[in-house]
Design a protein around this motif. Structure first.
Motif, PDB file in Angstrom:
ATOM      1  N   PRO A  64      24.017  90.547  17.623  1.00  0.00           N
ATOM      2  CA  PRO A  64      24.720  89.257  18.095  1.00  0.00           C
ATOM      3  C   PRO A  64      26.146  89.031  17.946  1.00  0.00           C
ATOM      4  N   ALA A  65      26.728  88.410  18.853  1.00  0.00           N
ATOM      5  CA  ALA A  65      28.172  88.004  18.669  1.00  0.00           C
ATOM      6  C   ALA A  65      28.413  87.112  17.607  1.00  0.00           C
ATOM      7  N   ALA A  66      29.351  87.467  16.851  1.00  0.00           N
ATOM      8  CA  ALA A  66      29.549  86.529  15.477  1.00  0.00           C
ATOM      9  C   ALA A  66      30.137  85.428  15.995  1.00  0.00           C
ATOM     10  N   LEU A  67      29.762  84.307  15.415  1.00  0.00           N
ATOM     11  CA  LEU A  67      30.640  83.046  15.874  1.00  0.00           C
ATOM     12  C   LEU A  67      31.951  83.193  15.253  1.00  0.00           C
ATOM     13  N   PRO A  68      33.114  82.881  16.383  1.00  0.00           N
ATOM     14  CA  PRO A  68      34.520  82.818  15.756  1.00  0.00           C
ATOM     15  C   PRO A  68      34.636  81.749  14.923  1.00  0.00           C
ATOM     16  N   VAL A  69      35.765  82.530  13.887  1.00  0.00           N
ATOM     17  CA  VAL A  69      36.339  81.476  12.955  1.00  0.00           C
ATOM     18  C   VAL A  69      37.369  80.697  13.594  1.00  0.00           C
ATOM     19  N   LEU A  70      36.963  79.404  13.469  1.00  0.00           N
ATOM     20  CA  LEU A  70      37.846  78.392  14.244  1.00  0.00           C
ATOM     21  C   LEU A  70      39.066  77.923  13.256  1.00  0.00           C
ATOM     22  N   GLU A 117      38.903  82.173   6.662  1.00  0.00           N
ATOM     23  CA  GLU A 117      38.858  83.740   6.771  1.00  0.00           C
ATOM     24  C   GLU A 117      38.082  84.329   5.520  1.00  0.00           C
ATOM     25  N   THR A 118      38.232  83.646   4.498  1.00  0.00           N
ATOM     26  CA  THR A 118      37.697  84.253   3.293  1.00  0.00           C
ATOM     27  C   THR A 118      36.294  83.368   2.850  1.00  0.00           C
ATOM     28  N   VAL A 119      36.207  82.195   3.043  1.00  0.00           N
ATOM     29  CA  VAL A 119      35.099  81.541   2.576  1.00  0.00           C
ATOM     30  C   VAL A 119      33.879  81.452   3.811  1.00  0.00           C
ATOM     31  N   ARG A 120      32.971  82.018   3.800  1.00  0.00           N
ATOM     32  CA  ARG A 120      32.135  82.310   4.749  1.00  0.00           C
ATOM     33  C   ARG A 120      30.679  82.296   4.414  1.00  0.00           C
ATOM     34  N   PRO A 121      30.040  81.828   5.423  1.00  0.00           N
ATOM     35  CA  PRO A 121      28.306  81.803   5.230  1.00  0.00           C
ATOM     36  C   PRO A 121      28.050  82.940   4.610  1.00  0.00           C
ATOM     37  N   GLY A 122      26.964  83.211   3.765  1.00  0.00           N
ATOM     38  CA  GLY A 122      26.414  84.196   3.274  1.00  0.00           C
ATOM     39  C   GLY A 122      27.202  84.821   1.749  1.00  0.00           C
ATOM     40  N   THR A 123      28.393  84.190   1.738  1.00  0.00           N
ATOM     41  CA  THR A 123      29.038  84.652   0.470  1.00  0.00           C
ATOM     42  C   THR A 123      28.307  84.042  -0.850  1.00  0.00           C
ATOM     43  N   GLU A 124      28.100  85.141  -1.797  1.00  0.00           N
ATOM     44  CA  GLU A 124      27.289  84.651  -3.103  1.00  0.00           C
ATOM     45  C   GLU A 124      28.299  83.778  -3.979  1.00  0.00           C
ATOM     46  N   LEU A 125      27.397  83.165  -4.736  1.00  0.00           N
ATOM     47  CA  LEU A 125      28.209  82.196  -5.688  1.00  0.00           C
ATOM     48  C   LEU A 125      27.792  82.541  -7.081  1.00  0.00           C
ATOM     49  N   PHE A 126      28.273  82.592  -8.249  1.00  0.00           N
ATOM     50  CA  PHE A 126      28.267  82.846  -9.613  1.00  0.00           C
ATOM     51  C   PHE A 126      28.341  81.852 -10.573  1.00  0.00           C
ATOM     52  N   HIS A 127      27.707  81.732 -11.343  1.00  0.00           N
ATOM     53  CA  HIS A 127      27.705  80.664 -12.696  1.00  0.00           C
ATOM     54  C   HIS A 127      28.245  81.286 -13.634  1.00  0.00           C
ATOM     55  N   SER A 128      29.338  80.351 -14.592  1.00  0.00           N
ATOM     56  CA  SER A 128      30.073  80.448 -15.525  1.00  0.00           C
ATOM     57  C   SER A 128      29.226  81.334 -16.613  1.00  0.00           C
ATOM     58  N   ASP A 129      27.924  80.549 -16.919  1.00  0.00           N
ATOM     59  CA  ASP A 129      27.194  81.179 -17.812  1.00  0.00           C
ATOM     60  C   ASP A 129      26.152  82.379 -17.559  1.00  0.00           C
ATOM     61  N   ASP A 130      26.394  82.913 -16.618  1.00  0.00           N
ATOM     62  CA  ASP A 130      25.436  84.069 -16.093  1.00  0.00           C
ATOM     63  C   ASP A 130      26.166  84.917 -14.897  1.00  0.00           C
ATOM     64  N   PRO A 131      27.383  85.431 -15.456  1.00  0.00           N
ATOM     65  CA  PRO A 131      28.355  86.055 -14.538  1.00  0.00           C
ATOM     66  C   PRO A 131      28.047  87.303 -13.769  1.00  0.00           C
ATOM     67  N   GLY A 132      26.754  87.958 -14.298  1.00  0.00           N
ATOM     68  CA  GLY A 132      26.241  89.126 -14.038  1.00  0.00           C
ATOM     69  C   GLY A 132      25.514  89.060 -12.648  1.00  0.00           C
ATOM     70  N   GLN A 133      24.737  87.731 -12.431  1.00  0.00           N
ATOM     71  CA  GLN A 133      23.981  87.806 -11.061  1.00  0.00           C
ATOM     72  C   GLN A 133      24.330  86.636 -10.282  1.00  0.00           C
ATOM     73  N   PRO A 134      24.148  86.594  -8.915  1.00  0.00           N
ATOM     74  CA  PRO A 134      24.541  85.282  -8.205  1.00  0.00           C
ATOM     75  C   PRO A 134      23.482  84.358  -8.452  1.00  0.00           C
ATOM     76  N   CYS A 135      23.923  83.027  -8.411  1.00  0.00           N
ATOM     77  CA  CYS A 135      23.282  81.886  -8.599  1.00  0.00           C
ATOM     78  C   CYS A 135      22.946  81.151  -7.330  1.00  0.00           C
ATOM     79  N   GLY A 136      23.444  81.634  -6.098  1.00  0.00           N
ATOM     80  CA  GLY A 136      23.260  80.905  -4.852  1.00  0.00           C
ATOM     81  C   GLY A 136      24.128  81.661  -3.866  1.00  0.00           C
ATOM     82  N   MET A 137      24.267  80.885  -2.825  1.00  0.00           N
ATOM     83  CA  MET A 137      24.976  81.532  -1.715  1.00  0.00           C
ATOM     84  C   MET A 137      25.540  80.366  -0.657  1.00  0.00           C
ATOM     85  N   ILE A 138      26.745  80.533   0.120  1.00  0.00           N
ATOM     86  CA  ILE A 138      27.197  79.750   0.870  1.00  0.00           C
ATOM     87  C   ILE A 138      26.104  79.554   2.097  1.00  0.00           C
TER      88      ILE A 138
END
Length: 356
Positions: A21-27, A285-306
């Protein structure tokens, strides 16, 4: 329920290779004037929306076919209303999200443009003996978003305007659908024959400002309405992106792919993740869908996603983020790593059910 045939390699045939698929452009970030055209009292804006594609489904069995594939009731979709719906894998994970409505004998599906070809191909694999055909109508249709004080301008194009959310009216210029407000401002989608839409747009120019489609992405986020795009395909069951709250899942309808997983999540109290509204410093350019999120109390594994991201009127990037509910109880959530930029959480425009 339709189940993909599994090949000797263990992969479902419904995942047969398709063109990348053609990626959606960064607007680019909209200007302050573009945001103001939507937000200031007495002003309004319109924006062509190339980030969407349209799949037309026709044939005697179009409604029953889609009803057996999507999370919402398509069989009883009438000519006066539109409905959100999801399309899931057998594991209950969202492959796409749609806005669906009837246009004459056709059922139309508005879908993220980067998913349109793959989703149409996958759905078509399951038509089998049903009298239904799916075609790409994106080239023939114009999709326009309108937001703000736009009713006066629209009354010059349509004889009547929809008065409720997801109410639609048809006119000579196409279909007009009211979609959820954002920040207290009215929003509409206008979908019609491309040549006709383009011929009528100049009549709006004296009344409304034409702005970037990036403004619509931002308004969708502020309305709390997630959109599945390529970077997050198969990441979420519908409840994780609040589709149960938004009316995109009918729990009384018949079977569809992934239905057992979706129902089990709903009735066994296993919804431990939800989508929240947030803002973070940075640019798209750097804040994109699919980027993982991390919690301060559990830095070793992602807690969510954009899920979705758009340039925000007040600066930074506004986000819809899918998170473990526990991550909202204490500590901080960060972009990309535990020492990344911290998210600032905002209030969704709707309430979420209490999870037990």
């Amino acid at each position: 329920m339709n189940t993909p045939i599994v090949s000797a390699s263990g992969h479902a045939s419904a995942h047969a290779p398709v063109a990348a698929p053609a990626a959606l452009p960064v607007l680019p970030r909209p200007s302050a004037e573009e945001f103001a055209a939507v937000l200031e009292q007495g002003h309004g804006a319109y924006m062509p929306l190339p980030q969407f594609g349209v799949i037309d489904t026709t044939g005697d069995d179009a409604a029953s076919f889609l009803h057996a594939q999507l999370t919402n009731d398509v069989q009883h979709l009438d000519a006066a209303n539109a409905r959100l719906a999801g399309y899931c894998s057998a594991k209950g994970r969202l492959l796409a999200s749609f806005l669906s409505w009837r246009s004459g004998d056709t059922i139309r599906l508005l879908v993220s443009k980067d998913l349109q070809a793959a989703v149409q191909k996958r759905l078509s694999m399951f038509v089998l003996r049903a009298k239904a055909k799916l075609v790409d109508a994106s080239g023939e249709l114009g999709v326009i978003g309108l937001a703000g004080d736009v009713r006066g301008a629209l009354s010059g194009v349509f004889d009547a305007l929809p008065d409720g959310v997801h109410v639609q009216v048809d006119g000579a210029a196409g279909t007009l659908i009211r979609v959820p407000d954002a920040l207290g401002h009215l929003r509409y989608l206008w979908i019609g024959p491309k040549a006709q839409v383009e011929a009528l747009l100049p009549s709006l120019d004296g009344k409304l400002k034409r702005v970037s489609p990036a403004v619509w992405d931002w308004l969708d986020i502020r309305a709390g309405e997630a959109r599945i795009t390529q970077p997050v395909v198969e990441q979420f069951v519908p409840q994780m992106v609040n589709f149960d709250v938004l009316g995109a899942v009918n729990f009384r309808k018949g079977c569809y792919p992934g239905q057992e997983v979706v129902a089990r999540s709903q009735y066994r109290g296993t919804i431990k993740r939800r989508t929240s509204l947030a803002n973070v410093a940075g640019e798209l350019e750097t804040v994109r869908p699919g980027t993982e999120l991390f919690h301060s109390d559990d830095p070793g594994q992602p807690c969510g996603m954009i899920v979705n991201a758009a340039s925000a009127q007040a600066g930074g990037v506004d986000l819809l983020v899918e998170l473990k509910l526990a991550a909202l109880e204490s500590g901080t959530v960060h972009l990309g790593a535990a020492d990344g930029p911290a998210l600032r959480f905002l209030t969704l425009p709707y309430g979420l059910p209490a999870e037990v």
